[in-house]
Structure formats: C-alpha cells, structure tokens
Scaffold this active site. Structure first.
Site, short mmCIF file in Angstrom:
data_model
loop_
_atom_site.label_atom_id
_atom_site.label_comp_id
_atom_site.label_asym_id
_atom_site.label_seq_id
_atom_site.Cartn_x
_atom_site.Cartn_y
_atom_site.Cartn_z
N LYS A 1 0.84 -1.20 0.00
CA LYS A 1 0.00 0.00 0.00
C LYS A 1 0.87 1.24 0.00
CE LYS A 1 -2.00 2.17 3.45
NZ LYS A 1 -1.93 3.61 3.02
N GLU B 1 10.84 1.68 9.97
CA GLU B 1 11.78 2.78 9.77
C GLU B 1 11.01 4.06 10.01
OE1 GLU B 1 13.39 5.82 8.73
OE2 GLU B 1 13.21 5.21 6.64
N CYS C 1 13.66 11.57 6.59
CA CYS C 1 13.71 11.13 7.98
C CYS C 1 15.10 11.27 8.58
CB CYS C 1 13.23 9.69 8.08
SG CYS C 1 14.10 8.56 6.97
N GLU D 1 10.18 15.98 15.43
CA GLU D 1 10.43 15.92 13.99
C GLU D 1 9.46 16.86 13.27
OE1 GLU D 1 11.53 12.52 10.81
OE2 GLU D 1 9.59 12.25 11.81
#
Length: 487
Positions: A174, A248, A282, A381
């Site tokens: 997906k 991750e 990231c 983040e």
C-alpha cells in the site's frame, strides 16, 4: 490519472469500497487524480490472495535465480516508462524534475543491487555440532504487509518490494494516500514480467486500509516506513500477534560541526542534509551543533545557502526546492516555526511562504538560531525545510546534546581530524552516521535505534529480514542431502 481498481490475485479489480481519495498536486493545489480508498473487505481479499499464493508455493518454490530473472524483467519493463514515472512523482509530491531525473532511475539501480545480493546468498548451512549434523535453513517469512510513505514513493516501492519478493514472500503493498499513482506502473510491470497471481497485490487507501493490513491474522510480517506515532501503533498490533516487523520511523538527527571544520564543504553538506527533498527526509540534519567560537560564521554560511536555493514550480528545470507534499504538511511546518519563535528562537532566514507561490504548499528554507535542545523545534520531527542551530562549549557537551533525543536514526560529524571523526561516530547513539557528508548508502544497513524504529531497510540485511531461520537436527545420511548449498 484516475484509478479505482486494485491489483488482487493477479487481476485488476474494481474496489469494493465506494470511497475515493483525491490526489492533489502540492505545487498548484489542484486535483490531478483519484484512487480507491480500500475498505477492510478489499484488504481481506488481497491478503487472502497473498496467503493462498504463498501456501501454493508457485513463487517461493522457484530457484532464487528464476525469481531474480522475473524481477529483472520487471525492472527492464520499467526502463522506457521512467519519464512517465518521473512526471507522476513530480506532480504527486513536488519533487523537482532535476532531482527526479536522477532519483527515479536510481530506484531501478537499487532494485538490481538487491537482486545481485540475493543471487550470491546461500540458502542453508550445515553445522557439525556435539549433537550431530544440523542444518540451518532460511525460509521466507510468509505474507508481508508493506506500507510506504509519501516522501519518496517510487524509490520506497522498489526498495520494499524487491527484497520481499526475491526472498520468496508474497505481499500486499500500500502506497501513501498522497502519492499512489506511480506505484500502478510498478504493479503493472510485475504482472507483465510474470510474477504469479497473488504473490504481489497493490492496494490504495488511507489509514483504515493500513490498519486492516497490519491487523490481518494471515499477515506474517509488517514493513512500514513513516511516522513514529504510526509505528508505535503498528508495533503494539504486531506485538500482540507476534508478527515480525520492520519499522523505519522518524528522526531528529544532529550534525556536529567541530572547531576545525572546513566551512565551504561543511555548509554544502549541511544544506543538503537540512533542505534536500524540501526537508522531507527522515535522516535530515535538522539539528546543527556548532562550537560557540564559530557559531556566527556558520550561521551566516547556512543562511546564505538557504537563500541561494531556488524555490518554485517543480517542473521548472531551475527549481532546486519544490513544495511540501500537502497543504496540511505546509501548515504543520509553519506552525513549528511559530512555536520556535514563541520559545525564544530567532528566524535567521525563511519562516514563511515564498512570495508569488501562495497557491501551493511552499515554505521557504528556514534557519532558526538561538535554539536550545529543550525547545520543541529541537526535539520533535518537523519534516520540513527547517534547521535549528545550537551552540556548544566542548565536544563532550556536543555529544551529550546529540544523544539527548528520543530518536536515533542518523547523525554526522564535520572535522579535518580523522581520529576525532571516528571517535564521535562511535559515541553518538544512532543506527546510521556520516563523516563529512550527508550520505544514504543502499549497500549498507539503514535504520535507527530508540524511537527511530526496528530493523534495517537496505544492504544485504534488508533481504535477510524477509527470512526465518529453521534448524533441522539431522542424521549423517540425511545431512548428505544438504551438503552442497546452492544460491
């Protein structure tokens, strides 16, 4: 491009769900396509197909060389379609054409790297133990639910699909709801190349579809790249069902600039680390730690690098930084800039929407100064083009600041002293680290520690993660049947 069909059991089927997801171009705010928002029944059909295909063994029973030939054929089919894929990725997420022209072909190179690694692996090992001969055999983990992010859709698709399939697994894949269009071309190539029905299934949808995949009892492993919040939810579900997982997740990576760092080469790497892909990376260098003596010097250099970037239409060859992926992400980044101001940080450059680009999800490359590691902009983040500059007095203090984070994905050090470079690299807690560079190396394991996830997504370790180990305690006559491992 409107696609309301899903690839299930080797066929393109109209989704059972009547819900649709509009695909919006972040550079214009205009709808450029529509895909199905799969419901649990759609997901169940896809997982059931993957499970049947795995149990039947039509794929996993093939020699690894034959699986590699089929997957190489799929990559070859994609070669003449790269221009179309590049255009779709630029339209979907705003990746500048100048970057896509390098990055998209690079995805095929990544796929071929995994195939090369897989061909050289051995499927088993015979150990002569005190209990007699023992075979340690690798077997594919089973049915994989694979969910990708929007910040590198085609690259992520290839990097997730090829290791899973070459290992003999079946899977349901997906893409992110923001960037589902390019993946259809990958799915079509796999079918055309001869991947058996049910081995690869392509499902579009939002979070509910993802949850249905993760919680499905026939899924043996989940591979997810995305936010730490979503990863935590997935981890709970996988833990309850004892599913294997590869997560991750987020990062808040610190680049430590030492007192002897060369300003030109360091600034170039810092700018790449902070602003590449509009900061939607990231492993981004979102915290820059600079000795107090050189703080003003590096501030001026990084501000200059930010202001030299050309922000604009991603289809324009002159553009070096495009929009964020969506208006929602743009609003999130701008809110963090405001949070930084309220906490006492100074916006040295950027911090707003570029003039004349109000119709898209654009944010100026931004440098925050006067930040401390206790501020939210230094701890959370942001996932946008925002770099926070922090000062330090000693190397021990810099390493303490770098490690004072919930994350541990990446980090960097900049110095002309190789001994100090290695020392810092070993002392910073992270899964990945770069010396005098901002490097993503597909031939080595990439992943994080702490809240940055579990497992590794690249290198030979990526393929290893799709196998289970089986121990077979043997007799001398049966051991002879497995004495010559074959690739």
């Amino acid at each position: 491009m409107t696609r309301t069909d899903l690839l299930i059991d080797g066929e393109w089927r109209k989704a059972l769900s009547a819900r649709r997801i509009p695909v919006v171009s972040p550079s214009t705010g205009q709808v450029i396509g529509e895909v199905a928002d799969a419901n649990p029944a759609d997901v169940d059909a896809a997982v059931q197909a993957a499970s049947r295909a795995f149990d039947a063994g039509s794929w996993r029973s093939l020699e690894i060389g034959e699986r590699a030939r089929i997957l190489e054929r799929a990559l070859a089919i994609l070669e003449p379609r790269l221009d179309r894929i590049q255009a779709l990725v630029t339209a979907e997420m705003g990746l500048p054409t100048s970057v896509a022209r390098v990055q998209i072909p690079g995805a095929l190179a990544t796929g071929r790297y995994f195939l090369e690694v897989a061909r050289s692996r051995r499927s088993h090992e015979i150990r002569h133990t005190s209990s007699g001969p023992t075979a340690v055999v690798e077997e594919p983990v089973g049915v994989v639910a694979s969910i990708s992010p929007w910040n590198g859709p085609f690259n992520m698709a290839v990097a997730k699909v090829v290791p899973a399939l070459i290992s003999g697994c079946s899977m349901v894949y997906k893409p992110a709801p923001e960037t589902p269009l390019d993946g259809f071309l990958l799915a079509e190539a796999l079918v055309e190349a001869g991947v058996p029905p049910g081995v690869f299934n392509y499902v579009t949808g939002d979070r509910d579809a993802g949850r249905a995949m993760v919680s499905h009892p026939l899924v043996d492993k989940v591979s997810f790249t995305g936010s730490t919040a979503a990863g935590r939810e997935i981890g709970r579900e996988c833990g309850a069902g004892f599913k294997r997982m590869q997560l991750e997740l987020g990062g808040k990576s610190a680049a430590i600039v030492l007192d002897d760092a060369d300003i030109a080469t360091t600034t170039a790497a810092l700018a790449m680390g902070a602003f590449f892909n509009t900061g939607q990376v990231c492993m981004a260098f979102s915290r820059v730690l600079v000795p107090k003596r050189r703080y003003d010097e590096f501030t001026a250099a990084l501000v200059g690098a930010a202001e030299a970037m050309t922000v604009g239409d991603p289809f324009d060859e002159a553009t070096t930084m495009g929009p964020l992926v969506s208006a929602r992400q743009q609003q999130r980044v701008l809110e963090y800039v405001d949070i930084g101001r309220s906490e006492g940080a100074t916006v040295a450059t950027g911090g707003g929407v570029p003039e004349g680009l109000e119709g898209g999800a654009y944010v100026q490359p931004t440098v925050l100064t006067g930040t401390s590691n206790s501020m939210r902009v230094a701890r959370e983040e942001i996932f946008g083009p925002v770099a926070s500059l922090l000062s330090y007095d000693s190397l021990d203090e810099a390493i303490a600041i770098a490690n004072d984070s919930d994350y541990g994905l990446h980090g960097g050090v900049f110095t002309t002293d190789p001994h100090q470079a290695v020392d810092v690299a070993r002392r910073v807690r992270s899964g990945t680290f770069s010396i005098n560079s901002f490097t993503y190396n597909i031939e080595a394991p990439f992943g994080g520690v702490k809240n940055s996830g579990v497992g590794r997504d690249t290198g030979p370790e990526a393929i290893q993660s799709y196998y289970e180990l089986k121990t077979i305690n043997m007799t001398e006559d049966t051991a002879a049947l497995l004495t010559s491992p074959t690739p």
